[in-house]
Design an enzyme around this catalytic site. Structure first.
Site, PDB file in Angstrom:
ATOM      1  N   TYR A 181      44.643  35.325  27.969  1.00  0.00           N
ATOM      2  CA  TYR A 181      45.155  34.079  28.543  1.00  0.00           C
ATOM      3  C   TYR A 181      44.290  33.625  29.703  1.00  0.00           C
ATOM      4  O   TYR A 181      43.447  34.377  30.203  1.00  0.00           O
ATOM      5  CB  TYR A 181      46.609  34.258  28.989  1.00  0.00           C
ATOM      6  CG  TYR A 181      46.782  35.064  30.263  1.00  0.00           C
ATOM      7  CD1 TYR A 181      46.559  36.435  30.267  1.00  0.00           C
ATOM      8  CD2 TYR A 181      47.134  34.445  31.462  1.00  0.00           C
ATOM      9  CE1 TYR A 181      46.700  37.169  31.432  1.00  0.00           C
ATOM     10  CE2 TYR A 181      47.277  35.179  32.625  1.00  0.00           C
ATOM     11  CZ  TYR A 181      47.060  36.540  32.608  1.00  0.00           C
ATOM     12  OH  TYR A 181      47.183  37.264  33.762  1.00  0.00           O
TER      13      TYR A 181
ATOM     14  N   LYS B 135      41.094  39.618  30.369  1.00  0.00           N
ATOM     15  CA  LYS B 135      42.355  39.022  30.839  1.00  0.00           C
ATOM     16  C   LYS B 135      43.379  39.019  29.707  1.00  0.00           C
ATOM     17  O   LYS B 135      43.663  37.975  29.100  1.00  0.00           O
ATOM     18  CB  LYS B 135      42.086  37.602  31.358  1.00  0.00           C
ATOM     19  CG  LYS B 135      43.185  37.065  32.245  1.00  0.00           C
ATOM     20  CD  LYS B 135      42.686  35.863  33.014  1.00  0.00           C
ATOM     21  CE  LYS B 135      43.816  35.091  33.682  1.00  0.00           C
ATOM     22  NZ  LYS B 135      44.605  35.864  34.626  1.00  0.00           N
TER      23      LYS B 135
ATOM     24  N   GLU C 269      42.525  45.719  43.281  1.00  0.00           N
ATOM     25  CA  GLU C 269      42.894  44.306  43.407  1.00  0.00           C
ATOM     26  C   GLU C 269      44.407  44.253  43.563  1.00  0.00           C
ATOM     27  O   GLU C 269      45.018  45.260  43.966  1.00  0.00           O
ATOM     28  CB  GLU C 269      42.396  43.516  42.203  1.00  0.00           C
ATOM     29  CG  GLU C 269      42.916  44.047  40.873  1.00  0.00           C
ATOM     30  CD  GLU C 269      42.488  43.219  39.667  1.00  0.00           C
ATOM     31  OE1 GLU C 269      42.235  42.011  39.806  1.00  0.00           O
ATOM     32  OE2 GLU C 269      42.437  43.783  38.554  1.00  0.00           O
TER      33      GLU C 269
ATOM     34  N   LEU D 210      39.875  42.408  37.532  1.00  0.00           N
ATOM     35  CA  LEU D 210      39.638  41.157  36.824  1.00  0.00           C
ATOM     36  C   LEU D 210      38.696  40.327  37.701  1.00  0.00           C
ATOM     37  O   LEU D 210      38.961  40.161  38.905  1.00  0.00           O
ATOM     38  CB  LEU D 210      40.946  40.399  36.602  1.00  0.00           C
ATOM     39  CG  LEU D 210      40.739  39.070  35.873  1.00  0.00           C
ATOM     40  CD1 LEU D 210      40.501  39.312  34.383  1.00  0.00           C
ATOM     41  CD2 LEU D 210      41.925  38.150  36.062  1.00  0.00           C
TER      42      LEU D 210
HETATM   43  N1  PMP Z   1      43.487  39.838  39.282  1.00  0.00           N
HETATM   44  C1  PMP Z   1      44.518  39.775  38.429  1.00  0.00           C
HETATM   45  C2  PMP Z   1      45.081  41.054  37.910  1.00  0.00           C
HETATM   46  C3  PMP Z   1      45.049  38.530  38.048  1.00  0.00           C
HETATM   47  O1  PMP Z   1      46.071  38.473  37.166  1.00  0.00           O
HETATM   48  C4  PMP Z   1      44.514  37.344  38.593  1.00  0.00           C
HETATM   49  C5  PMP Z   1      45.092  36.009  38.253  1.00  0.00           C
HETATM   50  N2  PMP Z   1      45.112  35.732  36.922  1.00  0.00           N
HETATM   51  C6  PMP Z   1      43.434  37.453  39.486  1.00  0.00           C
HETATM   52  C7  PMP Z   1      42.946  38.716  39.807  1.00  0.00           C
HETATM   53  C8  PMP Z   1      42.810  36.238  40.080  1.00  0.00           C
HETATM   54  O2  PMP Z   1      42.082  35.514  39.125  1.00  0.00           O
HETATM   55  P1  PMP Z   1      41.854  33.947  39.277  1.00  0.00           P
HETATM   56  O3  PMP Z   1      41.210  33.747  40.605  1.00  0.00           O
HETATM   57  O4  PMP Z   1      40.967  33.604  38.150  1.00  0.00           O
HETATM   58  O5  PMP Z   1      43.202  33.304  39.209  1.00  0.00           O
END
Ligand code: PMP
Length: 284
Positions: free
Chosen positions: A33, A149, A181, A206
């Site tokens: 996603y 993701k 994270e 991620l």
């Molecule tokens: N880490 C994880 C585990 C996440 O789910 C997200 C948000 N989807 C992020 C980091 C941040 O990613 P983004 O800046 O692309 O929203």
């Protein structure tokens, strides 16, 4: 007005939107996603989100449901049908529908695509950013490819629930003493020299699109960025901490496990970065 979703070729009211019980996303979390925003009618950071979508598909040997141009048309149409100018767009692709069997379905099985949109306010996180948020630490029990993701988010959901029960906004996930994270955002600290520190990309985080844009904002502000792992202890002793995601932008963290970070108020570096990020988003 009922909300409208795109489901496998049709625009339908959310209340009528259905997926098959043998969809592999439902049975195996065999899906990926993206969450991105539309700001003032314009896609924000869309190149990055579509590039990451392609990467996730590639890593899982999953077919793309359509090309980028077509995806953009469908996203725009979902936003239009929901009459939104500022929107949070959710896009999910799964390996499609097939009789339950762990191995992949036959070649040519069409992937499933769902796109939804809901209202988003560029300033909605401002109050939280003003006060700062607290986080808890939580064991990072996720699998070895969290750089993809996928919709397999149960460990993330458990971490967020633990945070919520502790009255905290997020969880700093900890593996071998290091903060990887958060449950749905990337984690950062500011070191004594004022440099930003965040975990390097790889299989254990991620690669956030906001993380990438925040690095670009920091360069613009001539703030040094160091991509290296940091420990939970280091985070608790840091002058500042913050998190980033497409929905929370740059949000200062003012307590970790009840330990005050810096002065206990959002720090100047995170504030500057948030302002720079928001200005960029508003420019589109
Ligand atoms: N880490 C994880 C585990 C996440 O789910 C997200 C948000 N989807 C992020 C980091 C941040 O990613 P983004 O800046 O692309 O929203």
């Amino acid at each position: 007005m009922s909300r409208i979703a795109y489901v496998n070729g049709q625009y339908v009211p959310v209340s009528k939107a259905m997926v098959h019980i043998e969809d592999r996303g439902y049975q195996f979390a065999d899906g990926i996603y993206e969450v991105c925003t539309v700001v003032n009618g314009r896609y924000w950071d869309m190149e990055g989100h579509l590039a990451r979508l392609d990467r996730s598909l590639r890593e899982l040997q999953m077919d793309a449901p359509m090309d980028h141009a077509a995806l953009r048309v469908v996203m725009k149409e979902v936003v239009r049908r929901n009459r939104l100018k500022n929107a949070l767009v959710y896009m999910q692709v799964t390996r499609g529908v097939a009789p339950r069997n762990h191995a992949f379905p036959p070649e040519g099985t069409p992937p499933s695509l769902v796109i939804t949109a809901r209202r988003f306010n560029l300033n909605r996180g401002d109050a939280l950013a003003e006060s700062g948020v607290s986080v808890i630490s939580h064991p990072d029990i996720r699998w070895g490819r969290v750089d993809i993701k996928t919709v397999g988010l149960l460990p993330n959901a458990l971490a967020k629930q633990a945070a919520s029960e502790a009255g905290a906004y997020e969880a700093f996930l900890v593996r071998d003493g290091y903060v990887t994270e958060c449950s749905s955002s990337n984690a950062w600290i500011v070191d004594e020299s004022g440099a930003l520190v965040t975990h390097p990309k790889g299989n254990t985080i991620l690669g956030g699109i906001t993380r990438q844009t925040a690095i670009a904002c920091a360069e613009e502000l001539q703030i040094k960025v160091i991509e290296r792992p940091f420990t939970l202890e280091e985070a608790k002793a840091a002058p500042e901490a913050f998190l980033t995601s497409a929905t929370s932008f740059v949000t200062p963290v003012t307590a970790i496990d009840g330990v005050r970070i810096g002065s206990g108020k959002p720090g100047p570096v995170a504030r500057r970065l948030r302002e720079a990020y928001k200005a960029r988003a508003a420019r589109g």
